[in-house]
Design a protein around this motif. Structure first.
Motif, PDB file in Angstrom:
ATOM      1  N   UNK A 416       1.108  46.521 -38.566  1.00 33.66           N
ATOM      2  CA  UNK A 416       2.241  46.981 -37.778  1.00 33.66           C
ATOM      3  C   UNK A 416       2.503  48.473 -37.985  1.00 33.66           C
ATOM      4  N   UNK A 417       3.185  49.048 -37.013  1.00 36.43           N
ATOM      5  CA  UNK A 417       3.868  50.325 -37.228  1.00 36.43           C
ATOM      6  C   UNK A 417       5.301  50.036 -36.834  1.00 36.43           C
ATOM      7  N   UNK A 418       6.205  50.067 -37.814  1.00 35.93           N
ATOM      8  CA  UNK A 418       7.568  49.604 -37.554  1.00 35.93           C
ATOM      9  C   UNK A 418       8.611  50.653 -37.881  1.00 35.93           C
ATOM     10  N   UNK A 419       9.668  50.603 -37.126  1.00 37.94           N
ATOM     11  CA  UNK A 419      10.744  51.585 -37.256  1.00 37.94           C
ATOM     12  C   UNK A 419      11.605  51.298 -38.481  1.00 37.94           C
ATOM     13  N   UNK A 420      11.771  52.278 -39.342  1.00 36.05           N
ATOM     14  CA  UNK A 420      12.739  52.157 -40.423  1.00 36.05           C
ATOM     15  C   UNK A 420      13.928  53.035 -40.057  1.00 36.05           C
ATOM     16  N   UNK A 421      15.099  52.626 -40.483  1.00 38.58           N
ATOM     17  CA  UNK A 421      16.297  53.347 -40.055  1.00 38.58           C
ATOM     18  C   UNK A 421      16.594  54.517 -40.984  1.00 38.58           C
ATOM     19  N   UNK A 422      17.204  55.570 -40.416  1.00 41.60           N
ATOM     20  CA  UNK A 422      17.579  56.718 -41.248  1.00 41.60           C
ATOM     21  C   UNK A 422      18.669  56.331 -42.241  1.00 41.60           C
ATOM     22  N   UNK A 423      18.575  56.886 -43.446  1.00 41.16           N
ATOM     23  CA  UNK A 423      19.555  56.607 -44.488  1.00 41.16           C
ATOM     24  C   UNK A 423      19.571  57.845 -45.395  1.00 41.16           C
ATOM     25  N   UNK A 424      20.727  58.428 -45.572  1.00 46.61           N
ATOM     26  CA  UNK A 424      20.793  59.699 -46.324  1.00 46.61           C
ATOM     27  C   UNK A 424      20.326  59.567 -47.763  1.00 46.61           C
ATOM     28  N   UNK A 425      20.331  58.336 -48.270  1.00 42.91           N
ATOM     29  CA  UNK A 425      19.894  58.173 -49.665  1.00 42.91           C
ATOM     30  C   UNK A 425      18.380  58.286 -49.815  1.00 42.91           C
ATOM     31  N   UNK A 426      17.683  58.153 -48.716  1.00 44.82           N
ATOM     32  CA  UNK A 426      16.234  58.335 -48.764  1.00 44.82           C
ATOM     33  C   UNK A 426      15.948  59.807 -48.547  1.00 44.82           C
ATOM     34  N   UNK A 427      15.423  60.460 -49.589  1.00 45.88           N
ATOM     35  CA  UNK A 427      15.438  61.923 -49.499  1.00 45.88           C
ATOM     36  C   UNK A 427      14.391  62.611 -50.356  1.00 45.88           C
ATOM     37  N   UNK A 510      19.269  82.063 -36.895  1.00 40.92           N
ATOM     38  CA  UNK A 510      18.740  81.993 -35.534  1.00 40.92           C
ATOM     39  C   UNK A 510      17.242  82.289 -35.411  1.00 40.92           C
ATOM     40  N   UNK A 511      16.659  82.991 -36.382  1.00 35.69           N
ATOM     41  CA  UNK A 511      15.209  83.233 -36.256  1.00 35.69           C
ATOM     42  C   UNK A 511      14.394  82.327 -37.186  1.00 35.69           C
ATOM     43  N   UNK A 512      14.988  81.255 -37.619  1.00 33.32           N
ATOM     44  CA  UNK A 512      14.269  80.249 -38.408  1.00 33.32           C
ATOM     45  C   UNK A 512      14.236  78.945 -37.611  1.00 33.32           C
ATOM     46  N   UNK A 513      13.025  78.454 -37.389  1.00 32.19           N
ATOM     47  CA  UNK A 513      12.809  77.269 -36.563  1.00 32.19           C
ATOM     48  C   UNK A 513      12.085  76.215 -37.387  1.00 32.19           C
ATOM     49  N   UNK A 514      12.267  74.969 -37.031  1.00 29.18           N
ATOM     50  CA  UNK A 514      11.541  73.886 -37.709  1.00 29.18           C
ATOM     51  C   UNK A 514      10.960  73.003 -36.618  1.00 29.18           C
ATOM     52  N   UNK A 515       9.659  72.817 -36.626  1.00 28.82           N
ATOM     53  CA  UNK A 515       9.079  72.057 -35.524  1.00 28.82           C
ATOM     54  C   UNK A 515       7.912  71.207 -36.015  1.00 28.82           C
ATOM     55  N   UNK A 516       8.228  70.040 -36.473  1.00 27.69           N
ATOM     56  CA  UNK A 516       7.216  69.102 -36.967  1.00 27.69           C
ATOM     57  C   UNK A 516       7.866  67.728 -37.058  1.00 27.69           C
ATOM     58  N   UNK A 517       7.248  66.808 -37.765  1.00 26.39           N
ATOM     59  CA  UNK A 517       7.800  65.457 -37.853  1.00 26.39           C
ATOM     60  C   UNK A 517       9.149  65.398 -38.555  1.00 26.39           C
ATOM     61  N   UNK A 518       9.545  66.452 -39.238  1.00 28.01           N
ATOM     62  CA  UNK A 518      10.793  66.356 -39.989  1.00 28.01           C
ATOM     63  C   UNK A 518      12.030  66.435 -39.107  1.00 28.01           C
ATOM     64  N   UNK A 519      11.887  66.852 -37.861  1.00 31.98           N
ATOM     65  CA  UNK A 519      13.091  66.979 -37.027  1.00 31.98           C
ATOM     66  C   UNK A 519      13.513  65.651 -36.384  1.00 31.98           C
ATOM     67  N   UNK A 520      12.730  64.583 -36.565  1.00 32.31           N
ATOM     68  CA  UNK A 520      13.056  63.295 -35.935  1.00 32.31           C
ATOM     69  C   UNK A 520      14.394  62.726 -36.462  1.00 32.31           C
ATOM     70  N   UNK A 521      15.371  62.474 -35.585  1.00 31.31           N
ATOM     71  CA  UNK A 521      16.596  61.792 -36.029  1.00 31.31           C
ATOM     72  C   UNK A 521      16.358  60.297 -36.273  1.00 31.31           C
ATOM     73  N   UNK A 522      15.445  59.716 -35.507  1.00 27.89           N
ATOM     74  CA  UNK A 522      15.022  58.318 -35.701  1.00 27.89           C
ATOM     75  C   UNK A 522      13.512  58.327 -35.528  1.00 27.89           C
ATOM     76  N   UNK A 523      12.837  57.265 -35.961  1.00 30.32           N
ATOM     77  CA  UNK A 523      11.374  57.365 -35.948  1.00 30.32           C
ATOM     78  C   UNK A 523      10.666  56.453 -34.950  1.00 30.32           C
TER      79      UNK A 523
END
Ligand SMILES: Cc1cc2nc3c(=O)[nH]c(=O)nc-3n(C[C@H](O)[C@H](O)[C@H](O)COP(=O)(O)OP(=O)(O)OC[C@H]3O[C@@H](n4cnc5c(N)ncnc54)[C@H](O)[C@@H]3O)c2cc1C
Ligand code: SF4
Lengths: 552, 213
Positions: A416-427, A510-523
């Motif tokens: 499977x590839x399954x969705x895990x939910x966001x949780x601030x404790x996972x960090x 404003x001149x710092x951007x982040x563009x990779x898998x880390x910007x996902x709010x949910x997966x």
């Protein structure tokens, strides 16, 4: 690393240097490459050359910006450097030490992190899927997680462009979700393992399809068609795989971008006005500083927050772009459990890419008592990985292990590839131990939530039933595996509860951007790279539009 | 254990298009690994060697895999995994402590060093480690169970299944580049893959395996 008998020469000296870079398609050949001075204030520094960084490097250069892409990993020549060998090819992985803890520690390394020009796409499994549209608004439409500040219709267009750029091979009609155009290349033939997935899905009354894959089914440019060797996760030695290394990176170089391999970025500086000024990077044994007008961080869900946190200074004591306190938080992995069994027939599941067929049934069916979705795919682990599954899940060693391994050619499985939910404790946080560059080692803390466990149990039950229906024997479950990463620098529409906006621009700098898998709010319940690539293509267009309006 | 793939030797493909040059070199290097310990002391290396024989008892009729030497080389070159459990020391330290603990437990239960015990007794000591029964002593604060699962079994088994001997006995096609496979559907075999012996047709499989190349 040069003394290491398991690792060879791309690690000794950088290859992209002195105005040239390897031509990955021709043994011994070189491409001409721009070269900037550390004191040139380049328009863009991109940290990381994977699914997120690669397309940006190419598109920004094509739009006329000066761009330097950094990667801590080596610049491989697949035709010359790649062996058909599970251990040797660990040279593609991020193997530097990371501390793992929590109730369900995530095993890092080959399962989820690449370190190479091209990033994790050099050894990814090429599964190229679109999100279900509702996932971009899962909070308001499905009642869990968080909403993305992106519209799925716009994403549908960027997915199409990503699929075109990566020459995805896929079915004529995709069975789930809104209409999508046919894939640029025809679907691959099914292997034995994929046929069995199809039989199982049909017996359950579920739809299935050939999996859209980033490996060509017919020649494309200098890429020959896939030869079904099955070592995809250990690097494609033929260049059939459409990784960043053979697609966007050469495009970027042709358009004037510079790539720096074996170049680890350790810190981003900010100036008196609070804007980012450039990056400290380690290359050829010493630390240097590259000036830049804009910095895009694309190091994936562990290294991105690690770099932002490690760049803390007097003005930004909690790290860069971290006024929300969310940098490093909401790390998500994906459930990657599996069910395996033995067939009377010879399956020989190692032939061909590992995931040639798929069912997304439970991504599009909401009749279940937990949040999130999952898909499952056919499998084909090679011997070392298979042995680790048999020892890990069945506690086999000694003669019983060897006996079981001899059934390899009859083995079959669903994963499977399954969705895990966001949780601030996972960090991701920083420890006080340092690595070979003197940089603080990250600690990765992860525990599954109740919803995650319910989703996993549901999936295991379904996959188990499917295996029974095809007549598999001696069925067993691999209960503990996880794979892809996401989160830690969440995208959102409010600076208080996100790190970047819809354009992947940080709220704070404003001149710092982040563009990779880390910007996902949910997966979501599909593999992430096509979504990362689509967002990266969108970000390049947005940057151009902002630049045209004088808003960079 | 019966040979399911009689006469199959994956090394017969070494000079064919299934093996590219990097693969030949990598496998050569692995087979030529120095047999003397370079990381562990010779005392601990003897224990490691005994452990390897229990974790993967090797076939008698195929070239033996120098498992202890390969594990020692992994430690010597510090080829890392990419992660470390918070409760574990680094791999070299973990192996040093773990092997010493096995020796200690062997002495406690059988008044002999681990390497001197019979196979059954060695398995008994290994099972005590696997179940987490062993604690303290040479292990220090390292959890025995995690050491067993994550270091002992994984490191040893990984190196066994990265060798032609293992590939041959399990009928695995082995390296495949630039030549991959053509017949990939169910119950299809390319002529350069192992033929399995089904009841009574040993000779047929052996004949077909003679053509593999
Ligand atoms: C074995 C495996 C199989 C996978 N299979 C699939 C699949 O089938 N389908 C799918 O969609 N996804 C798959 N993935 C996941 C996919 O590869 C990743 O989600 C995707 O590549 C992430 O993109 P990224 O740009 O965020 O990071 P990456 O692609 O990982 O790129 C990050 C790059 O940044 C570099 N870097 C990081 N920090 C620094 C620094 N400080 N300085 C310099 N360089 C730095 C790294 O070396 C790396 O090369 C797979 C991943 C793995 C590991
Ligand atoms: S199966 Fe295809 S994509 Fe995978 S490694 Fe082989 S040629 Fe490359």
């Amino acid at each position: 690393m040069s003394a290491d008998p398991f690792l060879a020469d791309p690690f000794v000296e950088p290859r992209a240097i002195n105005g040239r870079a390897p031509d990955v398609f021709k043994p011994g050949a070189w491409l001409e490459m721009s070269q900037y001075d550390d004191n040139d204030e380049v328009d863009f520094v991109v940290v990381g050359t994977g699914a997120g960084g690669g397309p940006l490097i190419a598109r920004l250069a094509e739009q006329g910006f000066s761009v330097v892409g950094f990667d801590a990993g080596a610049y491989f020549r697949p035709l010359e450097d790649f062996a058909s060998d599970e251990i040797e090819q660990q040279k593609l992985y991020w193997l530097d030490e990371r501390i793992i803890d929590g109730a369900n520690p995530i095993r890092m390394g080959g399962k989820n992190s690449g370190k190479a020009v091209g990033g994790s796409t050099v050894h990814f499994a090429m599964v190229s899927l679109r999100f279900r549209p509702e996932w971009f608004k899962s909070r308001s439409q499905l009642g869990y997680g968080a909403d993305w500040p992106l519209d799925w219709r716009e994403m549908w267009d960027y997915y199409r462009r990503a699929e075109k750029a990566l020459s995805i091979s896929g079915p004529v009609n995709y069975p789930w979700g809104p209409h999508r155009p046919r894939y640029p290349y025809r679907a691959h033939e099914l292997n034995g393992a994929a046929e069995i997935l199809a039989r199982g899905a049909e017996a359950m009354g579920y739809k299935w399809t050939a999996t859209p894959l980033a490996t060509v089914s017919a020649p494309h440019g200098d890429s020959p068609p896939c030869v079904y060797r099955g070592f995809c996760r250990f690097g494609c030695s033929t260049n059939a795989k459409q990784s960043q290394l053979v697609t966007f990176i050469p495009r970027g170089i042709a358009a004037g971008a510079e790539i720096r391999d074996l170049a680890m970025v350790g810190r981003i500086d900010t100036g008196p006005d609070g804007r980012a000024t450039g990056v400290h990077y380690h290359r050829q044994g010493r630390w240097r500083f590259q000036k830049a007008r804009n910095i895009i961080v694309a190091g994936y869900a562990i290294e991105t927050p690690r770099l932002l946190l490690a760049s803390a200074n007097d003005r930004y004591p909690d790290g860069l772009a971290n006024s929300s306190g969310l940098v490093g938080k909401n790390l998500m992995t994906q459930a990657n459990q599996a069910v395996f069994g033995v067939m009377d027939q010879e399956v020989r599941w190692n032939k061909g890419p590992p995931s040639l067929s798929i069912t997304e049934h439970w991504n599009y069916n909401d009749n279940k008592d937990f949040h999130g979705g999952y898909c499952w795919m056919a499998q084909g682990p090679l011997p070392v990985e298979w042995a680790s599954i048999v020892t890990g899940s069945r506690k086999r060693w000694g003669a019983p292990l060897r006996e079981e391994m001899m059934r390899y050619n009859h083995q079959v499985g669903l994963k499977m590839v399954g969705e895990m939910l966001p949780d601030e404790r996972n960090r991701v946080t920083l420890t006080d131990e340092v690595d070979q560059y003197g940089l603080r080692i990250p600690r990765i803390t992860y525990s599954w939530g109740e919803n995650d466990k319910a989703l996993i149990q549901h999936a295991l039950g379904e996959m188990h039933r499917s295996m029974e229906l095809v007549g598999a024997k001696d069925i067993f479950r691999q209960e503990d595996d996880t794979n892809h990463l996401a989160g830690t620098a969440k995208m959102g529409s409010d600076a208080r509860d996100s790190v970047v906006n819809a354009d992947c621009r940080s709220w704070d700098i404003p001149n710092l951007w982040i563009c990779d898998g880390s910007i996902f709010p949910t997966t979501g319940g599909v593999n992430p790279s096509l979504t990362i690539t689509a967002i990266s293509l969108r970000t390049a267009d947005r940057i151009k539009a902002l630049a045209n309006r004088g808003e960079l | 254990m019966t040979d399911r793939f009689p006469g199959y030797d994956v090394l017969a493909k070494r000079r064919t298009p299934s093996w590219n040059e990097p693969t030949r070199q990598v496998v050569n290097r692995r087979l030529a690994v120095p047999r003397e310990p370079r990381f562990l002391t010779s005392d601990l290396f003897v224990v490691l060697d005994a452990v390897c024989q229990r974790i993967v008892p090797q076939p008698k009729d195929r070239p033996p895999v120098p498992l202890a030497a390969l594990v020692d080389t992994k430690l010597f070159t510090n080829l890392q995994d990419g992660f470390r459990y918070a409760e574990m020391p680094d791999q070299g330290e973990a192996w040093r402590r773990g092997l010493a603990a096995l020796d200690e437990a062997a002495n406690t239960h059988y008044q002999l060093g681990f390497a001197k015990l019979g196979g059954e007794q060695q398995d008994d000591v290994l099972r005590r480690m696997e179940s987490g029964e062993l604690a303290g002593g040479a292990l220090g604060d390292m959890p025995a169970k995690l050491f067993f699962e994550h270091r002992v079994v994984l490191d040893i088994v990984t190196f066994y299944y990265a060798n032609p001997t293992a590939w041959s006995e399990m009928g695995y096609g082995g390296p495949a580049s630039p030549r991959g496979y053509v017949r990939i559907g169910l119950d299809r075999r390319d002529p350069w893959e192992a033929a399995e012996a089904y009841e009574g047709d040993d000779a047929k499989a052996r004949r077909e395996n003679g053509f593999v190349g």
